[in-house]
Design an enzyme around this catalytic site. Structure first.
Site: not given
Ligand SMILES: *[C@@H]1O[C@H](CO)[C@@H](O)[C@H](O)[C@H]1NC(C)=O
Ligand SMILES: *[C@@H]1O[C@H](CO)[C@@H](O)[C@H](O)[C@H]1NC(C)=O
Ligand SMILES: *[C@@H]1O[C@H](CO)[C@@H](O)[C@H](O)[C@H]1NC(C)=O
Ligand SMILES: *[C@@H]1O[C@H](CO)[C@@H](O)[C@H](O)[C@H]1NC(C)=O
Ligand SMILES: *[C@@H]1O[C@H](CO)[C@@H](O)[C@H](O)[C@H]1NC(C)=O
Length: 672
Positions: A252, A130, A88, A177
């Site tokens: 989150e 992630w 990100t 995610e």
């Protein structure tokens, strides 16, 4: 100023009192156990600049975040398990860049967890990947084909946390995610159990609620998962999630610019995630906005600390909104069953420690189409609702009937006057005379966009320090020779890796001035989460820089096919880094150079022979002024007057042509 109304309703009917009645009673049964409010460092690199703050400012920021009874007093710290990839706002280093490599001192998340724990020994710690180093995926952009390898990799991070930092990780997640894999989750549970980490709970799937459909039909999966964690749930859950009887968390949430609207968002979701969705923990992405503000989602943290060079930081409203709940509850407290929406808009939650203490948090955030949304979060969309002035009476029953007064803490957003006040202690609210053995606590909520805490605890504090230094731009003259014999962190100050990982390197066999360098160490594309670039790149400086000279000594370690660059006016990072434009000056180990307008190396402005090779040091100098750029190699002109039409400004940067080893030394910038 709001005055307290302590009406004796004895002689009046409720209708005459013009008040809505709410009952707070622990004897009718309790709700779910509260698990806390937290922040997320990482996903990705969101605390990057925090570590470079000088003392005492760095400790002050940490106190605002973690110190009990001081500021946000967070109950939970969730961190990224670095995977060497862009996630990100940057990359975070893995503890295993390569299969035979282990190092538990990279990055800053270990340090952050220890600082949090130092302040609050009871803080809940969570780790979540992630991305993964390339070897975990065996070259595929997928971590589940070899579930035992991936699980062993994750478990080694947990073991290292204990072994090297004495940190007990409480929960671990799967893959942020991204699709979950039932088999992987079971293998992870198995391996945790086999090494004796039976107390560590698995959170899944850190995305939408879909995993619950698999859990209700797969008892082994259901057993393996301790917490169902959803992201940005919009305060609601699904029926199947409730059927699992598991803890439900918003693992989150927030992700909203931290001005007053962001504070309003945080206030609304902290209450309503429980009221609407029975979620017992909410975690903010991100913990603290400590990354260059021009990267994606600038300032989406509970507070802002993005200027280590000046020491300036800002305690934003979400810190004090957090305090309304965190300072007057603890994980392990229990929600009452009597929580909900107020009759004229807003919501209230009530929690107890089971020992007669009571904390009530009330929010009356307004939604107005005409002005703007006072509590809208970045996602999901906020359905319209109305909030109007209202009088409320809380009837204290059960264990709370004997409470004589409650402490009152208030925040008012005051959107009209633009003069908000946060976390003010008001005089205590006396509980009304008994009416048929029921204690009445009456409060007029005439003003909108407010948050109140009513609590039997007397321990709250609005912590403060002297004002930090004023904001200042990144210094126009900057140098780093990376000569740090015993660096506290693996990254050099202020460099923000956007693809690849740049680490301090010591080469004791170097005979000359390059014993201490900065080295790009990722040699294989990671299992990615966000789009990264095919090149590695680390940015630094002031995004507004236009006219400047960047220079750096560079050392390629790949024969024939290697390459390195220095750059100016780099206009993109984060998940957009692949499309970064700017002025890039490359040399290659095949003896050529190139000047391009883009990181991808496609828009060529100049090229030719350079005589450069691997395993030798070269000095690159790049000067850019207005539309013209000039490059030196080892102090001699190599190309000049390359025409740069755009971008007009951006960061300075260093990087490599591919995922390859290369070193950098004596980095310097002089900007106008
Ligand atoms: C940690 O938890 C224990 C047990 O609940 C409690 O007694 C103690 O006060 C807590 N410490 C802090 C710093 O909150
Ligand atoms: C809010 O109030 C306005 C004015 O009374 C009304 O027109 C609107 O439908 C209401 N909206 C909601 C969501 O109740
Ligand atoms: C609140 O109560 C006061 C005193 O009874 C009354 O004057 C006022 O109209 C009430 N406000 C609302 C919004 O009901
Ligand atoms: C260390 O320095 C020597 C001498 O300059 C050089 O040959 C070697 O490639 C360097 N190795 C690393 C890993 O930096
Ligand atoms: C950069 O240099 C150009 C050409 O001299 C000049 O027009 C421009 O104003 C300069 N920009 C800044 C921010 O100084």
């Amino acid at each position: 100023m709001i005055s307290f109304i302590l009406l004796l309703c004895r002689f009046f009917t409720i209708a005459i009192c013009v008040t809505d009645q709410y009952v707070l009673d622990d004897k009718v049964g309790l709700g779910r156990v509260f698990d806390g409010i937290g922040g997320l460092s990482g996903g990705g690199a969101t605390s990057r600049l925090l570590v470079n703050y000088a003392e005492p400012y760095r400790s002050q920021i940490l106190d605002y975040l973690f110190k009990p009874n001081f500021g946000a007093s967070l109950h939970i710290l969730k961190v990224e398990i670095g995977g060497d990839a862009q996630t990100t706002d940057g990359t975070e280093p893995s503890h295993m860049h390569y299969e035979n490599d282990e190092n538990f001192f990279r990055g800053y998340e270990w340090w952050l967890m220890k600082e949090a724990k130092k302040r609050n020994p009871n803080i809940t710690l969570i780790g979540l990947p992630w991305a993964f180093p390339g070897w975990v995926g065996h070259g595929k952009n997928w971590p589940y084909d070899y579930p035992d390898i991936t699980a062993t990799y994750v478990v080694s991070w947990i073991i290292g946390a204990k072994q090297y930092h004495d940190l007990d990780i409480n929960y671990v997640g799967i893959w942020n995610e991204r699709n979950f894999d039932s088999k992987y989750i079971k293998v992870l549970r198995d391996i945790l159990d086999k090494v004796g980490l039976t107390d560590i709970g698995i959170i899944a799937a850190d995305g939408d609620w879909n995993i619950v459909n698999s859990m209700v039909v797969d008892p082994y999966l259901n057993d393996a998962v301790e917490v169902v964690g959803a992201h940005y749930p919009g305060t609601t859950t699904v029926l199947e999630a409730l059927k699992t009887q598991k803890k439900l968390w918003s693992s989150e949430d927030y992700s909203t610019f931290n001005n007053e609207v962001g504070g309003g968002c945080w206030a609304r979701i902290l209450n309503q995630n429980y009221v609407n969705g029975l979620m017992t923990a909410t975690i903010s992405w991100n913990l603290v906005a400590s990354y260059y503000g021009e990267l994606p989602f600038g300032r989406d943290g509970l507070m802002t600390a993005q200027e280590p060079w000046s020491g300036s930081y800002v305690v934003e409203s979400p810190i004090w909104i957090s305090a309304h709940t965190t300072q007057f509850t603890q994980p392990g407290w229990t929600y009452l069953q009597t929580v909900g929406h107020l009759a004229h808009g807003g919501s209230y939650v009530a929690l107890t420690n089971g020992k007669g203490d009571l904390t009530v948090v009330i929010e009356t955030m307004v939604y107005t189409q005409r002005t703007h949304d006072h509590s809208v979060c970045v996602r999901p969309p906020l359905p319209a609702f109305n909030v109007t002035s209202q009088n409320t009476t809380f009837q204290l029953k059960g264990s709370f009937a004997s409470l004589a007064q409650l402490q009152v803490w208030r925040s008012r957003f005051n959107f009209k006057t633009q003069k908000p006040t946060f976390f003010e202690k008001l005089s205590p609210l006396k509980v009304n005379l008994r009416i048929r053995n029921v204690a009445h606590l009456q409060r007029s909520l005439r003003s909108l966009d407010e948050v109140y805490t009513l609590t039997s605890l007397t321990s709250g504090l609005k912590g403060s320090f002297p004002d930090p230094p004023p904001s200042a731009p990144f210094p126009t003259t900057y140098k780093d020779d990376f000569n740090v014999a015993n660096p506290p962190f693996t990254e050099a100050p202020d460099f923000a890796d956007q693809t690849g990982v740049f680490e301090y390197h010591i080469n004791l066999t170097d005979p000359g001035p390059h014993v201490f360098t900065l080295r790009q160490v990722v040699t294989q594309r990671p299992v990615t989460w966000a789009t990264d670039a095919d090149q590695t790149i680390s940015v630094i400086g002031n995004y507004k820089w236009e006219n400047l000279t960047v220079s750096c000594d560079v050392f390629m370690e790949t024969v024939k096919t290697g390459g390195v660059f220095i750059a100016a006016r780099v206009d993109k990072g984060g998940q957009s880094v692949r499309n970064a434009k700017g002025l890039f000056y490359w040399i290659f180990s095949d003896g050529s150079y190139k000047v391009t307008n883009d990181l991808a190396g496609q828009a060529v402005l100049a090229e030719g022979p350079s005589g450069t090779r691997a395993f030798g040091w070269h000095t690159l100098t790049l000067s850019i002024k207005g539309q013209y750029a000039t490059g030196l190699l080892n102090g001699y002109p190599l190309w000049k007057n390359a025409v740069v039409l755009g971008p007009k400004n951006g960061w300075a940067a260093i990087g490599t042509k591919s995922f390859e080893l290369a070193q950098f030394d004596n980095f310097a910038v002089k900007a106008e």
